[in-house]
Structures are given as C-alpha cells and as structure tokens.
Design a protein around this motif. Structure first.
Motif, PDB file in Angstrom:
ATOM      1  N   THR A   1       0.831  -1.213   0.000  1.00 15.35           N
ATOM      2  CA  THR A   1       0.000   0.000   0.000  1.00 15.35           C
ATOM      3  C   THR A   1       0.864   1.262   0.000  1.00 15.35           C
ATOM      4  N   VAL A   2       1.948   1.222   0.765  1.00 15.83           N
ATOM      5  CA  VAL A   2       2.836   2.391   0.782  1.00 15.83           C
ATOM      6  C   VAL A   2       3.404   2.640  -0.617  1.00 15.83           C
ATOM      7  N   LEU A   3       3.835   1.552  -1.273  1.00 17.18           N
ATOM      8  CA  LEU A   3       4.407   1.714  -2.613  1.00 17.18           C
ATOM      9  C   LEU A   3       3.349   2.144  -3.628  1.00 17.18           C
ATOM     10  N   LEU A   4       2.109   1.730  -3.400  1.00 20.15           N
ATOM     11  CA  LEU A   4       1.014   2.135  -4.295  1.00 20.15           C
ATOM     12  C   LEU A   4       0.799   3.658  -4.205  1.00 20.15           C
ATOM     13  N   VAL A   5       0.781   4.164  -2.997  1.00 18.65           N
ATOM     14  CA  VAL A   5       0.619   5.622  -2.817  1.00 18.65           C
ATOM     15  C   VAL A   5       1.811   6.352  -3.434  1.00 18.65           C
ATOM     16  N   ALA A   6       3.007   5.797  -3.203  1.00 22.80           N
ATOM     17  CA  ALA A   6       4.211   6.411  -3.777  1.00 22.80           C
ATOM     18  C   ALA A   6       4.133   6.428  -5.303  1.00 22.80           C
ATOM     19  N   ALA A   7       3.613   5.324  -5.886  1.00 20.26           N
ATOM     20  CA  ALA A   7       3.479   5.256  -7.347  1.00 20.26           C
ATOM     21  C   ALA A   7       2.519   6.322  -7.847  1.00 20.26           C
ATOM     22  N   ALA A   8       1.425   6.540  -7.096  1.00 26.05           N
ATOM     23  CA  ALA A   8       0.468   7.583  -7.499  1.00 26.05           C
ATOM     24  C   ALA A   8       1.130   8.957  -7.468  1.00 26.05           C
ATOM     25  N   LEU A   9       1.898   9.228  -6.417  1.00 24.92           N
ATOM     26  CA  LEU A   9       2.569  10.537  -6.317  1.00 24.92           C
ATOM     27  C   LEU A   9       3.579  10.723  -7.452  1.00 24.92           C
ATOM     28  N   ILE A  10       4.348   9.671  -7.730  1.00 25.90           N
ATOM     29  CA  ILE A  10       5.354   9.753  -8.790  1.00 25.90           C
ATOM     30  C   ILE A  10       4.679   9.997 -10.144  1.00 25.90           C
ATOM     31  N   SER A  11       3.552   9.319 -10.376  1.00 22.58           N
ATOM     32  CA  SER A  11       2.870   9.466 -11.671  1.00 22.58           C
ATOM     33  C   SER A  11       2.278  10.859 -11.837  1.00 22.58           C
ATOM     34  N   VAL A  12       1.675  11.387 -10.771  1.00 17.37           N
ATOM     35  CA  VAL A  12       1.129  12.753 -10.852  1.00 17.37           C
ATOM     36  C   VAL A  12       2.264  13.748 -11.114  1.00 17.37           C
ATOM     37  N   GLY A  13       3.378  13.551 -10.410  1.00 15.20           N
ATOM     38  CA  GLY A  13       4.534  14.427 -10.623  1.00 15.20           C
ATOM     39  C   GLY A  13       5.063  14.318 -12.044  1.00 15.20           C
ATOM     40  N   LEU A  14       5.059  13.098 -12.574  1.00 14.58           N
ATOM     41  CA  LEU A  14       5.536  12.895 -13.954  1.00 14.58           C
ATOM     42  C   LEU A  14       4.631  13.628 -14.940  1.00 14.58           C
ATOM     43  N   TYR A  15       3.324  13.569 -14.696  1.00 16.83           N
ATOM     44  CA  TYR A  15       2.399  14.287 -15.575  1.00 16.83           C
ATOM     45  C   TYR A  15       2.727  15.783 -15.571  1.00 16.83           C
ATOM     46  N   GLY A  16       2.934  16.326 -14.368  1.00 14.52           N
ATOM     47  CA  GLY A  16       3.253  17.756 -14.277  1.00 14.52           C
ATOM     48  C   GLY A  16       4.567  18.088 -14.966  1.00 14.52           C
ATOM     49  N   THR A  17       5.559  17.235 -14.760  1.00 10.88           N
ATOM     50  CA  THR A  17       6.869  17.498 -15.357  1.00 10.88           C
ATOM     51  C   THR A  17       6.798  17.486 -16.881  1.00 10.88           C
TER      52      THR A  17
END
Lengths: 100, 187
Positions: free
Chosen positions: A5-21
């Motif tokens: 679950t921790v890695l799932l949340v981390a994956a969501a944060l990384i993906s949102v950040g990637l979209y912004g970048t």
C-alpha cells in the motif's frame, strides 16, 4: 498499512509528478512536478526501509534524497531567475538552447 | 486499525493535493497544495517511525513552498487576476505516459514478491541515524556537504545580476570596471 500500500501511494505521487513534469510550460511548475516525484520517492524508500530492512544505514539514503531535492530546488530557482532576467520569460519553450 | 485509517486518509490528501497542484488556477494555491502534499507524506513518515526525516520533510517543505509562493508572485507575471491557468503543452502525451507509469509501478508494488522484514528497527531510530551519520556513513554526509556548498556557489553565480566578469571582462583584465553608475575611490 503494508509495503504494497505504501508503494502504491508512492506510485500515485510519482505518476502525478511525472504528468506535471511532462506537461507544464512554466519552469517553476516543472520543478513542482519534479518535487512531487521526489516526494513519492521518499515515501517509497521509507516504506521499503520500515517493512523490509529497518537498518539505521537505510535512513541515510532518505537524507541523500532530501539533499537532492534541495539541490534541485535551489538550482531550479537560480535557472528560472537567470532565464527571467535574460529573456523576460518563464516558459520552458523559450529555453530550448540545449535541446537535442 | 487507527494507524491504517490515518495512513489512508493521509494518502488521499497527499495524492489529491498533488493533483491540485496542476489543476488550481493560481500559482500560490499550487505552491500550498504541494506543501500540503508534503505535509501528508511527512506525517506518513512519522507513522513509519521515521521521526527525524518526517519532521525534516514537513519543516523544510513548508518553508520551501512559502519561498516558492513569494518567488512566483515576484517573477511569474501570469495570472494576477485568477484567470484560467491552462499552461500545458503536450498534455495529449503526458497523460497516457503518466497513467502507464502508474500502472507499471502499481503492478510492481502489488505483484512483486517483497521479502519479509530482516532485522528489527532500533529502539531510538533518530539516535541510531545520528550514530550512523557520525560513524560509518560520514562519507555520505561529507559528500552531501560538498554538493550543498557547490549548489550555493552555482546558484549565486546563475542568479547574480552583475558579476565580476560583467564588470572586468571575461579575462578580468579590464583596468576600470564597466559600471552603469561611475563612482567609488579612483573612479
């Protein structure tokens, strides 16, 4: 709360950040995307540390990531200031000098 | 149970605040959304017993985002009247790429055979980290220190309006500095 679950949340944060970048035009907004990706990375490393190998030396990696985040922010602000001063612009599309 | 609920609540706040960064119509709101996301992740770190790093993330990022909000109001001329802020390019590719990366990472997180915990956490995690930094991992901290010093110098050089190269030429051999306003001793 498990490592998955921790890695799932981390994956969501990384993906949102990637979209912004990838999508933002303003330099500072691109930096925000990078920060969000590093935010997810911190959470992932902390989760792996706690659930897989809670050795004190693992925490040092977190501090190194935090240092990388600080460097990214400081250099990003400096580049954005320089860009604004020279070109009166804050857009990535006007700073393509080094693009391949 | 309470820990799980708190963790999921913070997770929702962290991700939604992260999404809000690229949705809201104001740079200042975007900064504070990012700060909120960092605070939620910092609190999650506290749940994972990373007391020092968690507090460090919260303090550092709140200050950083406050600086960022001021910075954006200073330099970013756009959107003073809270007009629509659609400043994206290549969103057609960015969205599928980020969704694909999420699916890939989520599949890895859910289906990888994660090892069971090896060892047990130290009684005082912060003290153990301090002993580690002042002992076997001192080289890492020394390296970070050098990088930080180089960052300070580089940041000042990049952001400085006029440096000695502007005043004395690229070879620093100009007898009189080229200042816009003459003055000073002997000038």
């Amino acid at each position: 709360m498990t490592v998955q679950t921790v890695l799932l949340v981390a994956a969501a944060l990384i993906s949102v950040g990637l979209y912004g970048t990838l999508s933002q035009q303003v330099v500072v907004m691109v930096m925000m995307g990078l920060e969000l990706m590093l935010n997810g990375l911190i959470l992932a490393v902390a989760g792996l540390w706690w659930f897989c190998a809670p050795d004190p030396s693992g925490q040092v990696l977190l501090l190194v990531i935090l240092a990388a985040m600080t460097v990214e922010m400081a250099m990003g602000f400096a580049v954005a200031t320089s860009l604004h001063r020279i070109r009166r612009s804050d857009l990535t599309d006007t700073a393509t000098d080094l693009s391949g | 149970m309470v820990t799980h609920l708190v963790f999921w609540g913070l997770a929702v706040v962290a991700v939604l605040a992260g999404v809000a960064v690229f949705v809201v119509n104001s740079m200042a709101r975007a900064s504070y959304s990012l700060a909120l996301s960092f605070i939620a992740v910092g609190l999650q770190l506290l749940l994972l017993q990373q007391l020092y790093v968690g507090v460090l993330v919260i303090l550092m990022m709140v200050m950083e985002m406050a600086i960022m909000a001021v910075y954006m109001n200073m330099f970013m001329g756009m959107n003073p009247a809270m007009m629509s802020m659609n400043m994206v390019h290549g969103a057609r590719h960015a969205l599928p790429v980020s969704v694909g990366v999420f699916l890939l990472l989520a599949a890895g997180a859910l289906f990888a055979p994660w090892p069971s915990r090896r060892g047990s956490p130290p009684a005082d995690v912060t003290a153990a980290l301090g002993m580690e930094l002042m002992g076997p991992k001192m080289l890492a901290m020394a390296g970070v220190g050098v990088v930080m010093a180089a960052t300070i110098v580089s940041g000042v050089v990049l952001a400085a309006h006029r440096t000695r190269y502007d005043r004395f030429g690229d070879d620093l051999r100009r007898p009189r500095p080229a200042d816009p306003q003459p003055g000073g001793v002997g000038r």
